[in-house]
Write an enzyme that holds these catalytic residues in place. Structure first.
Site, PDB file in Angstrom:
ATOM      1  CB  SER A  34      46.846 -31.453  39.029  1.00  0.00           C
ATOM      2  OG  SER A  34      46.580 -32.824  39.205  1.00  0.00           O
TER       3      SER A  34
ATOM      4  CE1 TYR B 225      39.047 -40.157  29.734  1.00  0.00           C
ATOM      5  CE2 TYR B 225      40.654 -41.384  28.437  1.00  0.00           C
ATOM      6  CZ  TYR B 225      39.892 -40.255  28.644  1.00  0.00           C
ATOM      7  OH  TYR B 225      39.958 -39.225  27.741  1.00  0.00           O
TER       8      TYR B 225
ATOM      9  CG  ASP C  40      42.179 -32.935  30.592  1.00  0.00           C
ATOM     10  OD1 ASP C  40      41.029 -32.544  30.313  1.00  0.00           O
ATOM     11  OD2 ASP C  40      42.413 -34.033  31.134  1.00  0.00           O
TER      12      ASP C  40
END
Ligand code: GLA
Length: 385
Positions: free
Chosen positions: A129, A224, A174
């Protein structure tokens, strides 16, 4: 429900100049390979962030998050990371665009703008998102001010914005997927050269189903960034011995075995295996061999869970629960990890039954509700007429 166009008009007392929609993404295979110069195979999906935008004249940005009922106002000059994360996704790309324009003595953006945002991409579910928001805003600015940015330039700028304003050292997948998606096609992206190829996805009797653990990946950004560092460490150690090695693309499993140990060994072994696996998986796809493709998805999950260690009990549970089901071709955790969704290829006629049984099992074992999304593959970022 009122359209975003009407909501903008109600809020600012004039009509927006344009409305942009930018999709979330799935990734069929190739996880944690984008920032390691490997390959990924994402696609844009039928869940979107929508923005309506219009110019101002006073050098301010008025940002309205319709779903949250929040408004933030900032001066466009000298933007710095904000305490509210959704704001960072917007001002991060504004900062990118603004600096780029300043470098060419362009002042187009300096007058500021009004923007309304809404969306139906579940937050923290690993469906990007945040990238969709960044791409929607940048695409809208590009149209509004004729900035002449290509989709790839926008993807790179949105990635840089995520690094500088959101603090996640993400790869390009992404943003690339949100901007470059095409209906019913997955995109093989070579993250070294940025060359890409579209692959038609004809699933016939099968559907792509996402099972949402409902775990918000809180650990995700720090872990990450750690994984990224561990990979860089491993690469450096191998380069000391093998000078010709530039990126993970030049590394063999033998070199990993020979040069590395402990966690760094595990991380790099996974990356080298996954880069090879994606290249084989697209061959399966081209042949229409979805059985073989699905098997590779399970292998990816195993690597992400045991070697790369970015899974969590809930994701493992959901994959294990469908692993021996003959109506499930493949399943694995998707995206950064530590929560979010699994991606599954499931026979259409079995989706309802599997979903029902899995929801009950998940609820019993994890004491959480399971959400699911049957996704379709759609076009990337676009203007709404
Ligand atoms: C997140 C990042 C991507 C990618 C995936 C893992 O979604 O934003 O760049 O690294 O994780 O494949």
């Amino acid at each position: 429900m009122l359209s975003i166009h009407s909501q903008f008009s109600n809020h600012f007392n004039y009509s927006p100049a344009l409305v942009v929609k930018s999709p979330g993404r799935i990734n069929l295979i190739g996880e944690h390979t984008d920032y390691n110069h490997g390959f990924v195979l994402p696609a844009a999906i039928d869940k979107y962030i929508e923005v309506a935008i219009g110019k101002r004249t006073d050098g301010a940005i008025h940002m309205v998050a319709l779903d949250l009922g929040e408004t933030i106002i900032l001066p466009i000059d000298n933007l710095t990371p904000h305490a509210t994360q959704w704001v960072n996704y917007i001002i991060g790309v504004v900062d990118q665009a603004f600096n780029r324009m300043k470098a060419t003595n362009e002042t187009k953006l300096a007058a500021g703008f009004n923007i309304c945002i809404q969306g139906n991409i579940p937050l923290g579910a690993g469906l990007s998102s945040s990238a969709a928001l960044e791409c929607a805003v940048l695409f809208a600015l590009n149209e509004l001010y004729n900035l002449s940015l290509s989709r790839m330039q926008m993807a790179l700028m949105a990635q840089a914005a995520e690094h500088t304003f959101a603090g996640v050292k993400c790869g390009i997948m992404d943003m690339f997927a949100s901007l470059h998606g095409q209906k019913n096609k997955a995109i093989l992206l070579d993250c070294e050269s940025l060359a890409f190829t579209y692959y038609p996805i004809e699933l016939k009797d099968y559907s792509i189903v996402l099972f949402d653990t409902q775990i918000k990946h809180a650990l995700a950004s720090s872990e990450y960034n750690n994984r990224r560092l561990e990979c860089e460490q491993g690469l450096k150690i191998i380069q000391e011995k093998y000078a010709f090695v530039k990126t993970f693309r030049d590394i063999s499993l033998e070199q990993v075995e020979e040069c590395l140990a402990s966690k760094v060994y595990q991380r790099c072994k996974y990356v080298v295996e996954e880069i090879a696996r994606v290249q084989l998986a697209v061959k399966d796809l081209a042949k229409g061999d979805m059985q073989a493709f699905g098997k590779k998805m399970f292998e990816t999950h195993e690597g992400l869970s045991k070697l790369y260690e970015v899974s969590c009990p809930e994701l493992d549970f959901l994959v294990e629960a469908v692993a021996s089901n003959e109506n499930v071709l493949g399943a694995r955790m998707m995206g950064g990890g530590f929560g979010g969704c699994t991606i599954n290829i499931i026979k259409k006629t079995a989706v309802e039954e599997i979903t029902k049984a899995l929801s009950a099992k998940y609820n019993q074992a994890m004491h959480k509700e399971l959400s699911y999304y049957i996704t379709s593959i759609e076009d990337g970022t676009h203007l709404v007429a």
